[in-house]
Design a protein around this motif. Sequence first.
Motif, PDB file in Angstrom:
ATOM      1  N   VAL A  28     -20.235   4.309  -4.338  1.00 40.45           N
ATOM      2  CA  VAL A  28     -19.954   4.487  -2.916  1.00 40.45           C
ATOM      3  C   VAL A  28     -19.041   3.382  -2.400  1.00 40.45           C
ATOM      4  O   VAL A  28     -18.154   3.629  -1.577  1.00 40.45           O
ATOM      5  CB  VAL A  28     -21.268   4.541  -2.112  1.00 40.45           C
ATOM      6  CG1 VAL A  28     -20.996   4.422  -0.616  1.00 40.45           C
ATOM      7  CG2 VAL A  28     -22.005   5.844  -2.409  1.00 40.45           C
ATOM      8  N   GLU A  29     -19.225   2.169  -2.887  1.00 40.24           N
ATOM      9  CA  GLU A  29     -18.320   1.075  -2.507  1.00 40.24           C
ATOM     10  C   GLU A  29     -16.884   1.423  -2.909  1.00 40.24           C
ATOM     11  O   GLU A  29     -15.937   1.217  -2.144  1.00 40.24           O
ATOM     12  CB  GLU A  29     -18.742  -0.227  -3.183  1.00 40.24           C
ATOM     13  CG  GLU A  29     -17.831  -1.405  -2.855  1.00 40.24           C
ATOM     14  CD  GLU A  29     -18.199  -2.668  -3.607  1.00 40.24           C
ATOM     15  OE1 GLU A  29     -17.684  -3.750  -3.253  1.00 40.24           O
ATOM     16  OE2 GLU A  29     -18.996  -2.576  -4.563  1.00 40.24           O
ATOM     17  N   PHE A  30     -16.729   1.978  -4.115  1.00 39.00           N
ATOM     18  CA  PHE A  30     -15.420   2.405  -4.607  1.00 39.00           C
ATOM     19  C   PHE A  30     -14.849   3.528  -3.735  1.00 39.00           C
ATOM     20  O   PHE A  30     -13.671   3.500  -3.352  1.00 39.00           O
ATOM     21  CB  PHE A  30     -15.569   2.863  -6.061  1.00 39.00           C
ATOM     22  CG  PHE A  30     -14.420   3.668  -6.592  1.00 39.00           C
ATOM     23  CD1 PHE A  30     -13.199   3.078  -6.865  1.00 39.00           C
ATOM     24  CD2 PHE A  30     -14.564   5.036  -6.843  1.00 39.00           C
ATOM     25  CE1 PHE A  30     -12.136   3.820  -7.366  1.00 39.00           C
ATOM     26  CE2 PHE A  30     -13.518   5.774  -7.342  1.00 39.00           C
ATOM     27  CZ  PHE A  30     -12.307   5.169  -7.607  1.00 39.00           C
ATOM     28  N   ILE A  34     -11.236   3.624  -1.477  1.00 37.97           N
ATOM     29  CA  ILE A  34     -10.114   4.549  -1.649  1.00 37.97           C
ATOM     30  C   ILE A  34      -9.961   5.484  -0.454  1.00 37.97           C
ATOM     31  O   ILE A  34      -8.885   6.041  -0.239  1.00 37.97           O
ATOM     32  CB  ILE A  34     -10.227   5.352  -2.965  1.00 37.97           C
ATOM     33  CG1 ILE A  34     -11.467   6.243  -2.965  1.00 37.97           C
ATOM     34  CG2 ILE A  34     -10.224   4.423  -4.163  1.00 37.97           C
ATOM     35  CD1 ILE A  34     -11.552   7.148  -4.186  1.00 37.97           C
ATOM     36  N   MET A  35     -11.023   5.666   0.347  1.00 34.60           N
ATOM     37  CA  MET A  35     -10.925   6.507   1.544  1.00 34.60           C
ATOM     38  C   MET A  35      -9.986   5.912   2.589  1.00 34.60           C
ATOM     39  O   MET A  35      -9.510   6.623   3.478  1.00 34.60           O
ATOM     40  CB  MET A  35     -12.309   6.739   2.154  1.00 34.60           C
ATOM     41  CG  MET A  35     -13.163   7.739   1.382  1.00 34.60           C
ATOM     42  SD  MET A  35     -14.844   7.886   2.064  1.00 34.60           S
ATOM     43  CE  MET A  35     -14.498   8.707   3.633  1.00 34.60           C
ATOM     44  N   ASP A  36      -9.736   4.622   2.481  1.00 38.22           N
ATOM     45  CA  ASP A  36      -8.796   3.988   3.414  1.00 38.22           C
ATOM     46  C   ASP A  36      -7.346   4.251   3.025  1.00 38.22           C
ATOM     47  O   ASP A  36      -6.435   4.002   3.815  1.00 38.22           O
ATOM     48  CB  ASP A  36      -9.059   2.478   3.462  1.00 38.22           C
ATOM     49  CG  ASP A  36     -10.390   2.139   4.114  1.00 38.22           C
ATOM     50  OD1 ASP A  36     -10.843   2.926   4.964  1.00 38.22           O
ATOM     51  OD2 ASP A  36     -10.978   1.099   3.763  1.00 38.22           O
ATOM     52  N   GLY A 229     -16.645   6.257 -15.573  1.00 34.29           N
ATOM     53  CA  GLY A 229     -17.277   6.080 -14.272  1.00 34.29           C
ATOM     54  C   GLY A 229     -18.276   4.948 -14.280  1.00 34.29           C
ATOM     55  O   GLY A 229     -18.858   4.621 -13.234  1.00 34.29           O
ATOM     56  N   PHE A 230     -18.479   4.327 -15.441  1.00 41.63           N
ATOM     57  CA  PHE A 230     -19.387   3.180 -15.529  1.00 41.63           C
ATOM     58  C   PHE A 230     -18.669   1.895 -15.136  1.00 41.63           C
ATOM     59  O   PHE A 230     -19.198   1.081 -14.388  1.00 41.63           O
ATOM     60  CB  PHE A 230     -19.951   3.051 -16.946  1.00 41.63           C
ATOM     61  CG  PHE A 230     -20.833   4.199 -17.346  1.00 41.63           C
ATOM     62  CD1 PHE A 230     -21.952   4.540 -16.594  1.00 41.63           C
ATOM     63  CD2 PHE A 230     -20.548   4.955 -18.470  1.00 41.63           C
ATOM     64  CE1 PHE A 230     -22.767   5.595 -16.952  1.00 41.63           C
ATOM     65  CE2 PHE A 230     -21.351   6.013 -18.844  1.00 41.63           C
ATOM     66  CZ  PHE A 230     -22.466   6.338 -18.089  1.00 41.63           C
ATOM     67  N   ASP A 231     -17.470   1.714 -15.656  1.00 44.04           N
ATOM     68  CA  ASP A 231     -16.626   0.586 -15.283  1.00 44.04           C
ATOM     69  C   ASP A 231     -15.515   1.130 -14.391  1.00 44.04           C
ATOM     70  O   ASP A 231     -14.557   1.727 -14.874  1.00 44.04           O
ATOM     71  CB  ASP A 231     -16.041  -0.082 -16.530  1.00 44.04           C
ATOM     72  CG  ASP A 231     -15.167  -1.286 -16.194  1.00 44.04           C
ATOM     73  OD1 ASP A 231     -15.060  -1.630 -14.995  1.00 44.04           O
ATOM     74  OD2 ASP A 231     -14.591  -1.874 -17.127  1.00 44.04           O
ATOM     75  N   ARG A 236     -10.156   2.149 -10.080  1.00 49.54           N
ATOM     76  CA  ARG A 236      -9.755   1.381  -8.893  1.00 49.54           C
ATOM     77  C   ARG A 236      -8.320   0.878  -9.028  1.00 49.54           C
ATOM     78  O   ARG A 236      -7.514   0.969  -8.089  1.00 49.54           O
ATOM     79  CB  ARG A 236     -10.724   0.204  -8.692  1.00 49.54           C
ATOM     80  CG  ARG A 236     -10.450  -0.602  -7.427  1.00 49.54           C
ATOM     81  CD  ARG A 236     -11.455  -1.722  -7.253  1.00 49.54           C
ATOM     82  NE  ARG A 236     -12.746  -1.226  -6.807  1.00 49.54           N
ATOM     83  CZ  ARG A 236     -13.846  -1.194  -7.551  1.00 49.54           C
ATOM     84  NH1 ARG A 236     -13.805  -1.627  -8.813  1.00 49.54           N
ATOM     85  NH2 ARG A 236     -14.976  -0.740  -7.057  1.00 49.54           N
ATOM     86  N   THR A 237      -7.972   0.350 -10.205  1.00 49.47           N
ATOM     87  CA  THR A 237      -6.619  -0.158 -10.437  1.00 49.47           C
ATOM     88  C   THR A 237      -5.597   0.973 -10.390  1.00 49.47           C
ATOM     89  O   THR A 237      -4.505   0.816  -9.842  1.00 49.47           O
ATOM     90  CB  THR A 237      -6.544  -0.884 -11.794  1.00 49.47           C
ATOM     91  OG1 THR A 237      -7.500  -1.952 -11.811  1.00 49.47           O
ATOM     92  CG2 THR A 237      -5.161  -1.470 -12.028  1.00 49.47           C
ATOM     93  N   PHE A 238      -5.962   2.115 -10.952  1.00 52.05           N
ATOM     94  CA  PHE A 238      -5.053   3.263 -10.979  1.00 52.05           C
ATOM     95  C   PHE A 238      -4.777   3.775  -9.565  1.00 52.05           C
ATOM     96  O   PHE A 238      -3.627   4.056  -9.214  1.00 52.05           O
ATOM     97  CB  PHE A 238      -5.660   4.369 -11.832  1.00 52.05           C
ATOM     98  CG  PHE A 238      -4.777   5.581 -11.985  1.00 52.05           C
ATOM     99  CD1 PHE A 238      -3.690   5.571 -12.846  1.00 52.05           C
ATOM    100  CD2 PHE A 238      -5.041   6.738 -11.268  1.00 52.05           C
ATOM    101  CE1 PHE A 238      -2.873   6.692 -12.985  1.00 52.05           C
ATOM    102  CE2 PHE A 238      -4.236   7.858 -11.398  1.00 52.05           C
ATOM    103  CZ  PHE A 238      -3.148   7.826 -12.258  1.00 52.05           C
TER     104      PHE A 238
END
Length: 255
Positions: A28-30, A34-36, A229-231, A236-238
Motif C-alpha cells: 500500500v505504501e508503494f 505511484i498514485m501521485d 512483488g516481494f522486493d 518502484r524504480t521502473f
Amino acid sequence: MQRIVIKIGSHIISEKHTLSHERLKNLVEFLAQIMDKYEVIVVTSAATSTGNTKLSLDRTLLINKQVLAAVGQPYLIASYNEYLAKYGKLSGQILLTPKDFKFKKSKQNVKNVIEAMLDYKILPIINENDVTATEEYFFGDNDSLSSLVTYYCNADLLVILSDIDGFYDKNPHSFKNVKRFDKIEKVKKKWLKDEAKGGSEHGTGGIITKLKAARFLLGKNKKMFLCSGFDLKVARTFLLENKQIGGTLFEKLDA
C-alpha cells in the motif's frame, strides 16, 4: 497522466493461507507513491486466503472456496482501506466475471465506473467474483482479468507483481546458470505450448497465464512488465525513475 494496472498475485499478500499484513502495508505504501504519478487500477487476488484468517474450511471443495471468498473479500478491501487511509487515499471494490466483458454494454459500464472512480481519486480494486463465477464464466486467474482491464480501460501498461521475478530461458528452480530476459518483443507460440504441457524448462509455475496475458496485450499494442512483488524496489524504480533494474518488459507487436 499515464494510466497503469497493477496486478497483485495471491502469494504477495498472503502466507500459509492467511493475509500477510506486513507485506500488504509495504504494498500500500508503494501504491500510494505511484498514485501521485499515475492513474492506478489494482487487480488483486487473495480473497480466499483472507477468508482463511476468519475461519478454516477445506479449500478442495468449491463451495467452501466460495464461502471463504465471500468472507474474505470485504475483509481484504477493508484492510487495503485501513492502510491507504494513512496516506489520505481511498479505494473501492469492483468484482467482475467474464460475463462483464462479453457484451458491449457491460464492458462500457465497467469502464464508466472505473473512469468515475479515477476522476474522484479513488483507487479501483478489482477481483474476480469467485462467489458467483461458474465454470462457464470463470477466469481462473487474475492474469487474464488484469490484461482485459488494461485493454478495455485504456491503460498504457500492466505491471504484474508476482512470486516470479521475470521470465527465464529455463526454470530457475530446476536449472543453474539461467538467464532472465530483460525485454521481450514477442511471445512465441512455442513457449505457450511448452508451458501448457507442463514440466517446461521455461519460467516457473504460473508463467503460462502471464505469457498469455502478455501475448494478448502485445497484440493490442500495450505493454506488460513482470517483476517480483516481494522486493518492490524493481517495480518502484521502473515506475518512478523510468529505469529497469530487473524484471521482464514485454513490448511491441508479435510479428
